[in-house]
Design a protein around this motif. Structure first.
Motif, PDB file in Angstrom:
ATOM      1  N   MET A   1       0.835  -1.205   0.000  1.00 39.32           N
ATOM      2  CA  MET A   1       0.000   0.000   0.000  1.00 39.32           C
ATOM      3  C   MET A   1       0.866   1.249   0.000  1.00 39.32           C
ATOM      4  SD  MET A   1      -3.130  -0.940   2.592  1.00 39.32           S
ATOM      5  CE  MET A   1      -3.835   0.696   2.445  1.00 39.32           C
ATOM      6  N   THR A   2       0.346   2.316  -0.605  1.00 37.80           N
ATOM      7  CA  THR A   2       1.046   3.604  -0.620  1.00 37.80           C
ATOM      8  C   THR A   2       0.222   4.616   0.174  1.00 37.80           C
ATOM      9  OG1 THR A   2      -0.058   4.549  -2.568  1.00 37.80           O
ATOM     10  CG2 THR A   2       1.781   3.016  -2.973  1.00 37.80           C
ATOM     11  N   LYS A   3       0.726   5.828   0.245  1.00 39.65           N
ATOM     12  CA  LYS A   3      -0.002   6.903   0.929  1.00 39.65           C
ATOM     13  C   LYS A   3      -1.161   7.421   0.095  1.00 39.65           C
ATOM     14  CE  LYS A   3       3.947   8.537   3.647  1.00 39.65           C
ATOM     15  NZ  LYS A   3       4.838   9.692   3.947  1.00 39.65           N
ATOM     16  N   SER A   4      -1.212   7.005  -1.167  1.00 41.60           N
ATOM     17  CA  SER A   4      -2.259   7.487  -2.077  1.00 41.60           C
ATOM     18  C   SER A   4      -3.416   6.496  -2.157  1.00 41.60           C
ATOM     19  CB  SER A   4      -1.688   7.704  -3.482  1.00 41.60           C
ATOM     20  OG  SER A   4      -2.735   7.903  -4.418  1.00 41.60           O
ATOM     21  N   PRO A   5      -4.584   6.838  -1.602  1.00 38.09           N
ATOM     22  CA  PRO A   5      -5.745   5.945  -1.713  1.00 38.09           C
ATOM     23  C   PRO A   5      -6.130   5.665  -3.167  1.00 38.09           C
ATOM     24  CG  PRO A   5      -6.131   7.610  -0.032  1.00 38.09           C
ATOM     25  CD  PRO A   5      -4.880   8.007  -0.745  1.00 38.09           C
ATOM     26  N   TYR A   6      -5.960   6.652  -4.040  1.00 38.91           N
ATOM     27  CA  TYR A   6      -6.357   6.454  -5.439  1.00 38.91           C
ATOM     28  C   TYR A   6      -5.418   5.486  -6.145  1.00 38.91           C
ATOM     29  CZ  TYR A   6     -10.385   9.438  -5.443  1.00 38.91           C
ATOM     30  OH  TYR A   6     -11.641   9.932  -5.199  1.00 38.91           O
ATOM     31  N   TYR A   7      -4.164   5.475  -5.769  1.00 40.69           N
ATOM     32  CA  TYR A   7      -3.233   4.478  -6.292  1.00 40.69           C
ATOM     33  C   TYR A   7      -3.637   3.101  -5.777  1.00 40.69           C
ATOM     34  CZ  TYR A   7       1.161   2.119  -7.467  1.00 40.69           C
ATOM     35  OH  TYR A   7       2.087   1.245  -7.980  1.00 40.69           O
ATOM     36  N   ASN A   8      -3.936   3.018  -4.492  1.00 44.52           N
ATOM     37  CA  ASN A   8      -4.311   1.736  -3.904  1.00 44.52           C
ATOM     38  C   ASN A   8      -5.601   1.183  -4.521  1.00 44.52           C
ATOM     39  OD1 ASN A   8      -2.104   1.948  -2.196  1.00 44.52           O
ATOM     40  ND2 ASN A   8      -3.278   2.921  -0.552  1.00 44.52           N
ATOM     41  N   MET A   9      -6.565   2.063  -4.799  1.00 41.87           N
ATOM     42  CA  MET A   9      -7.839   1.605  -5.368  1.00 41.87           C
ATOM     43  C   MET A   9      -7.678   1.111  -6.800  1.00 41.87           C
ATOM     44  SD  MET A   9     -10.790   4.147  -3.838  1.00 41.87           S
ATOM     45  CE  MET A   9      -9.943   5.707  -4.124  1.00 41.87           C
ATOM     46  N   ALA A  10      -6.587   1.505  -7.450  1.00 43.61           N
ATOM     47  CA  ALA A  10      -6.326   1.051  -8.820  1.00 43.61           C
ATOM     48  C   ALA A  10      -5.588  -0.276  -8.850  1.00 43.61           C
ATOM     49  CB  ALA A  10      -5.515   2.122  -9.573  1.00 43.61           C
ATOM     50  N   HIS A  11      -5.161  -0.767  -7.692  1.00 46.22           N
ATOM     51  CA  HIS A  11      -4.374  -1.995  -7.620  1.00 46.22           C
ATOM     52  C   HIS A  11      -5.286  -3.223  -7.791  1.00 46.22           C
ATOM     53  CE1 HIS A  11      -1.619  -5.050  -6.037  1.00 46.22           C
ATOM     54  NE2 HIS A  11      -0.643  -4.180  -6.251  1.00 46.22           N
ATOM     55  N   PRO A  12      -4.834  -4.267  -8.489  1.00 47.82           N
ATOM     56  CA  PRO A  12      -5.667  -5.464  -8.680  1.00 47.82           C
ATOM     57  C   PRO A  12      -6.173  -6.081  -7.373  1.00 47.82           C
ATOM     58  CG  PRO A  12      -3.761  -5.543 -10.127  1.00 47.82           C
ATOM     59  CD  PRO A  12      -3.567  -4.361  -9.231  1.00 47.82           C
ATOM     60  N   ARG A  13      -5.363  -6.046  -6.337  1.00 47.44           N
ATOM     61  CA  ARG A  13      -5.756  -6.649  -5.067  1.00 47.44           C
ATOM     62  C   ARG A  13      -6.976  -5.941  -4.474  1.00 47.44           C
ATOM     63  NH1 ARG A  13      -7.233 -10.260  -1.510  1.00 47.44           N
ATOM     64  NH2 ARG A  13      -6.483  -9.923   0.607  1.00 47.44           N
ATOM     65  N   TYR A  14      -7.102  -4.631  -4.731  1.00 46.34           N
ATOM     66  CA  TYR A  14      -8.233  -3.888  -4.179  1.00 46.34           C
ATOM     67  C   TYR A  14      -9.551  -4.440  -4.716  1.00 46.34           C
ATOM     68  CZ  TYR A  14     -11.173  -0.073  -2.578  1.00 46.34           C
ATOM     69  OH  TYR A  14     -12.156   0.662  -1.955  1.00 46.34           O
ATOM     70  N   ALA A  15      -9.552  -4.850  -5.996  1.00 43.16           N
ATOM     71  CA  ALA A  15     -10.782  -5.391  -6.582  1.00 43.16           C
ATOM     72  C   ALA A  15     -11.211  -6.666  -5.868  1.00 43.16           C
ATOM     73  CB  ALA A  15     -10.577  -5.651  -8.068  1.00 43.16           C
ATOM     74  N   GLU A  16     -10.244  -7.514  -5.509  1.00 41.21           N
ATOM     75  CA  GLU A  16     -10.566  -8.743  -4.771  1.00 41.21           C
ATOM     76  C   GLU A  16     -11.181  -8.407  -3.419  1.00 41.21           C
ATOM     77  OE1 GLU A  16      -7.044 -11.040  -4.381  1.00 41.21           O
ATOM     78  OE2 GLU A  16      -6.715 -11.262  -6.543  1.00 41.21           O
ATOM     79  N   LEU A  17     -10.556  -7.480  -2.715  1.00 40.93           N
ATOM     80  CA  LEU A  17     -11.056  -7.091  -1.405  1.00 40.93           C
ATOM     81  C   LEU A  17     -12.431  -6.443  -1.506  1.00 40.93           C
ATOM     82  CD1 LEU A  17      -7.755  -5.678   0.123  1.00 40.93           C
ATOM     83  CD2 LEU A  17      -9.057  -7.625   1.001  1.00 40.93           C
ATOM     84  N   ASN A  18     -12.620  -5.648  -2.556  1.00 38.29           N
ATOM     85  CA  ASN A  18     -13.891  -4.952  -2.724  1.00 38.29           C
ATOM     86  C   ASN A  18     -15.034  -5.933  -2.924  1.00 38.29           C
ATOM     87  OD1 ASN A  18     -15.787  -2.690  -3.890  1.00 38.29           O
ATOM     88  ND2 ASN A  18     -13.918  -1.693  -3.184  1.00 38.29           N
ATOM     89  N   ASP A  19     -14.787  -6.995  -3.674  1.00 34.34           N
ATOM     90  CA  ASP A  19     -15.815  -8.025  -3.834  1.00 34.34           C
ATOM     91  C   ASP A  19     -16.141  -8.681  -2.493  1.00 34.34           C
ATOM     92  OD1 ASP A  19     -16.377  -7.694  -6.457  1.00 34.34           O
ATOM     93  OD2 ASP A  19     -15.461  -9.557  -7.161  1.00 34.34           O
TER      94      ASP A  19
END
Length: 360
Positions: free
Chosen positions: A256-274
């Motif tokens: 993870m980085t300090k940028s939420p928008y960078y993190n939300m673009a990461h493939p892993r975020y999609a898995e967690l979001n589901d």
């Protein structure tokens, strides 16, 4: 020889002009937070990166006027706009004839000289009358952030007469200080000198989605109750696995980085979001007590909405011959929309992760 080359070039130009050879459109689907608190992100950095992408069109999670008018009364989106319409009806009293023509004339005048403040206020009201929530919001943003500081006494009086004050606009949700539009997309449009945001939302499936969600939520509560009543049960094992899967791992935190928008673009975020949005998601089909069918029903309605959104994007992008497009949408939509849009052979998906660093 020269004649043959000229014939070849003419033929190629004809292919492009008739659509036989279609233009590739680069589409960046940016997963966005609906609540952007001050200091949570370097919003200027995000805007600079998007500006460097040089989009021809920027889409928001807004309904088109036609799609709004087709909504069932009582639905969430319908009621939200209805309040704004009722407010403007009281302060403007009547809808002008030839509303579309009035809007076009105001747009043209503001393109030539942006400081026609009363024209901009009228345009905002006309957008609301036309059920164009996105562009009404954009004009309110411009008034509050760029134009109000230039108002004279008569213009301020006109503003107060027709719109009240900033608190009035907040209550109507015409001005949302924490939205992704106020913090990212409207500043982006203003910097690009673009006069509109394009609608792409699809709410045709809101009622069946709500019904599917309610059933899934009730079924999940049953699972949770059984799990807590007997911690040695199969349902307890399912519930514990869902909770574990829904949490960030040490590996996640490391990347993870300090940028939420960078993190939300990461493939892993999609898995967690589901996992977060679908009570664990498809990973848990077949587990004891997991409401498979209700979650499948949720996914079905979710997919229909995202397919509708993608169709709206593609239709308008192709009609405008757009080369680069930004689609601002809630982060839970990003991966599915990318997958749907990528099926079009003339679409190239661009990730926010791949954009060049923003220069200060």
């Amino acid at each position: 020889m020269k004649t043959n080359i000229c014939i070849l070039l003419t033929f190629i130009a004809l292919l492009f002009s008739t659509g036989v050879v279609a233009q590739t459109t680069e589409i960046l689907v940016l997963g966005s937070d609906h609540e952007n608190k001050p200091g949570a992100e370097d919003y200027d950095m995000v805007v600079r990166k998007l500006t460097n992408f040089k989009p021809d069109m920027v889409f928001g999670e807004y309904l088109s006027p036609a799609d709004y008018e087709a909504l069932e009364p009582g639905t969430w989106a319908f009621q939200g706009m209805k309040k704004s319409k009722e407010f403007i009806a009281k302060t403007y009293r009547q809808t002008p004839k030839n509303l579309n023509k009035k809007i076009q004339e105001a747009q043209s005048a503001l393109q030539k000289f942006p400081y026609l403040h009363k024209v901009r206020m009228d345009l905002t009201a006309w957008y609301i009358m036309q059920s164009d929530r996105g562009n009404a919001d954009y004009q309110i943003y411009l008034i509050e952030h760029e134009m109000k500081k230039h108002f004279g006494k008569s213009e301020m009086a006109y503003y107060t007469q027709h719109f009240g004050n900033l608190d009035s606009l907040k209550k109507l949700r015409l001005y949302r200080p924490l939205s992704e539009y106020t913090n990212i997309y409207f500043p982006l449009l203003y910097g690009l000198k673009q006069n509109q945001i394009y609608p792409m939302d699809c709410q045709k499936y809101d009622r069946p989605w709500s019904e599917a969600w309610a059933k899934a939520d009730s079924a999940f509560k049953v699972l949770r109750t059984k799990a807590k009543a007997d911690t040695s049960s199969a349902e307890a094992k399912t519930y514990a696995a869902i909770i574990k899967y829904s949490n960030l791992t040490p590996e996640d935190e490391k990347h993870m980085t300090k940028s939420p928008y960078y993190n939300m673009a990461h493939p892993r975020y999609a898995e967690l979001n589901d996992a977060w949005n679908f009570y664990g998601g498809s990973r848990f089909y077949g587990w004891a007590g997991f409401p498979d069918q209700h979650i499948k029903d949720m996914f079905a309605q979710w997919t229909l909405r995202n397919e509708g959104m993608c169709a709206n994007v593609l239709r308008q992008a192709k009609a405008n011959h757009a080369k680069r497009v930004i689609v601002g949408v809630g982060a839970g939509h990003r991966k599915l929309m990318e997958d749907i849009l990528a099926k079009d052979p003339n679409v190239k998906i661009v990730s926010f992760l791949d954009l060049a660093p923003a220069a200060n």
